[in-house]
Design a protein around this motif. Sequence first.
Motif, PDB file in Angstrom:
ATOM      1  N   ARG A 206       0.852  -1.197   0.000  1.00  0.00           N
ATOM      2  CA  ARG A 206       0.000   0.000   0.000  1.00  0.00           C
ATOM      3  C   ARG A 206       0.885   1.243   0.000  1.00  0.00           C
ATOM      4  O   ARG A 206       1.938   1.271   0.637  1.00  0.00           O
ATOM      5  CB  ARG A 206      -0.924   0.000   1.219  1.00  0.00           C
ATOM      6  N   LEU A 207       0.442   2.284  -0.715  1.00  0.00           N
ATOM      7  CA  LEU A 207       1.200   3.527  -0.814  1.00  0.00           C
ATOM      8  C   LEU A 207       0.276   4.705  -0.539  1.00  0.00           C
ATOM      9  O   LEU A 207      -0.771   4.848  -1.176  1.00  0.00           O
ATOM     10  CB  LEU A 207       1.818   3.667  -2.209  1.00  0.00           C
ATOM     11  N   ALA A 208       0.682   5.558   0.436  1.00  0.00           N
ATOM     12  CA  ALA A 208      -0.042   6.792   0.732  1.00  0.00           C
ATOM     13  C   ALA A 208       0.694   7.950   0.057  1.00  0.00           C
ATOM     14  O   ALA A 208       1.882   8.146   0.284  1.00  0.00           O
ATOM     15  CB  ALA A 208      -0.136   7.016   2.234  1.00  0.00           C
ATOM     16  N   ILE A 209      -0.010   8.711  -0.765  1.00  0.00           N
ATOM     17  CA  ILE A 209       0.597   9.797  -1.533  1.00  0.00           C
ATOM     18  C   ILE A 209       0.214  11.139  -0.914  1.00  0.00           C
ATOM     19  O   ILE A 209      -0.960  11.417  -0.683  1.00  0.00           O
ATOM     20  CB  ILE A 209       0.150   9.751  -3.002  1.00  0.00           C
ATOM     21  N   HIS A 210       1.232  11.971  -0.636  1.00  0.00           N
ATOM     22  CA  HIS A 210       1.054  13.343  -0.178  1.00  0.00           C
ATOM     23  C   HIS A 210       1.468  14.266  -1.321  1.00  0.00           C
ATOM     24  O   HIS A 210       2.605  14.220  -1.774  1.00  0.00           O
ATOM     25  CB  HIS A 210       1.898  13.632   1.067  1.00  0.00           C
ATOM     26  N   PHE A 211       0.565  15.098  -1.772  1.00  0.00           N
ATOM     27  CA  PHE A 211       0.840  15.950  -2.923  1.00  0.00           C
ATOM     28  C   PHE A 211       1.511  17.251  -2.503  1.00  0.00           C
ATOM     29  O   PHE A 211       1.126  17.882  -1.512  1.00  0.00           O
ATOM     30  CB  PHE A 211      -0.452  16.273  -3.680  1.00  0.00           C
ATOM     31  N   GLN A 212       2.521  17.672  -3.267  1.00  0.00           N
ATOM     32  CA  GLN A 212       3.144  18.968  -3.047  1.00  0.00           C
ATOM     33  C   GLN A 212       2.193  20.071  -3.501  1.00  0.00           C
ATOM     34  O   GLN A 212       1.520  19.939  -4.512  1.00  0.00           O
ATOM     35  CB  GLN A 212       4.452  19.078  -3.830  1.00  0.00           C
ATOM     36  N   GLY A 213       2.167  21.152  -2.706  1.00  0.00           N
ATOM     37  CA  GLY A 213       1.277  22.250  -3.036  1.00  0.00           C
ATOM     38  C   GLY A 213      -0.111  22.103  -2.472  1.00  0.00           C
ATOM     39  O   GLY A 213      -0.961  22.976  -2.665  1.00  0.00           O
ATOM     40  N   ASP A 214      -0.369  20.991  -1.760  1.00  0.00           N
ATOM     41  CA  ASP A 214      -1.671  20.791  -1.125  1.00  0.00           C
ATOM     42  C   ASP A 214      -1.786  21.717   0.073  1.00  0.00           C
ATOM     43  O   ASP A 214      -0.915  21.770   0.934  1.00  0.00           O
ATOM     44  CB  ASP A 214      -1.809  19.324  -0.689  1.00  0.00           C
ATOM     45  N   ALA A 215      -2.886  22.484   0.160  1.00  0.00           N
ATOM     46  CA  ALA A 215      -3.067  23.439   1.251  1.00  0.00           C
ATOM     47  C   ALA A 215      -3.121  22.753   2.600  1.00  0.00           C
ATOM     48  O   ALA A 215      -2.815  23.349   3.623  1.00  0.00           O
ATOM     49  CB  ALA A 215      -4.349  24.244   1.028  1.00  0.00           C
ATOM     50  N   GLY A 216      -3.503  21.483   2.606  1.00  0.00           N
ATOM     51  CA  GLY A 216      -3.595  20.778   3.868  1.00  0.00           C
ATOM     52  C   GLY A 216      -2.335  20.045   4.239  1.00  0.00           C
ATOM     53  O   GLY A 216      -2.282  19.323   5.222  1.00  0.00           O
ATOM     54  N   ASP A 217      -1.281  20.216   3.428  1.00  0.00           N
ATOM     55  CA  ASP A 217      -0.020  19.531   3.682  1.00  0.00           C
ATOM     56  C   ASP A 217       0.863  20.401   4.555  1.00  0.00           C
ATOM     57  O   ASP A 217       1.481  21.351   4.085  1.00  0.00           O
ATOM     58  CB  ASP A 217       0.680  19.224   2.351  1.00  0.00           C
TER      59      ASP A 217
END
Length: 298
Positions: A206-217
């Motif tokens: 399983r892979l969890a992806i965190h996006f760059q530029g996401d306001a919630g990151d």
Amino acid sequence: MEYLQSYHCLLCYLLLALRDPALCAKEITVSPAKPVVKVGDAVTLICETTCSQGKPHWMKLDESDVTQNTTKNRSYLHIAAVHPNHEGKYTCTAEKCRKQKKETIQLRVYSFPVPVLSTVPENPVSGQPFKVKCTLTNVYHGDYDTVEMLLSHLERLETEHSKNCNDDRFCDHTWSSKNQMGTSKTDYQCETNLTIGPNSFTEKARLAIHFQGDAGDDYNDTRSTAMSPEQTETQTSEPVSTEGKGQAVEASSSTTTAMVALGSTVGFLSILCFLVHLIKRSKRKSPSSGPENHPDGC
């Protein structure tokens, strides 16, 4: 008439079996009957005989790392770490058995690691396309075995499959999805399955992806706004330097003002002294008013 002969033979066989069960029993057995072993694991093959005078043993083996231990009616074949060279047929024999004198089994070897999920690019950007890859490395199996993969995100994804094998039949498999898109944290799952005859092996990742530029990151926000201690120190030192320059300018102005005032005072005193000098000089040149010159004789 033929039916009667068949029933007669069957009846004779049953009576013979009841009289001497050993005549109908299997005289040599090997377990496990269909061994399937993972590369690197250990395995022990057991050969057993019911012959009263028979002593089982495994036929000559070419592998030097295979050990054999035999007792009265059993023979143990042990392999500490299985590799592809151990794959093949193994035969156990017992010479003094009346009917069955040997038994052969097929040892199957496989390698099936846990899949690895990754993205292209490595750090997806919010709102930008990316691909998901599921990779299996150093897979080993037989020619008629099958490897399947299921890549999913909410539902099954369409993928492209590539395969690369070396001379030892170890293969790398890669499945790539079509372009994906996302703006917030999301999960992808890869499920792989290897089928060897009646045996099936499954591995998941399983892979969890965190996006760059996401306001919630929070990580991205911190990385984009945080300053290093050196930067903070530089910024706080600039006002100190400016204040020092201001003090120097102010001191210079005060000195100039004092010099101007002193110059004015000196000038005034010089003029005053000059006037006094002129008055004294004029008094010396005036005629004397003594008694000898006075008309009245005073």
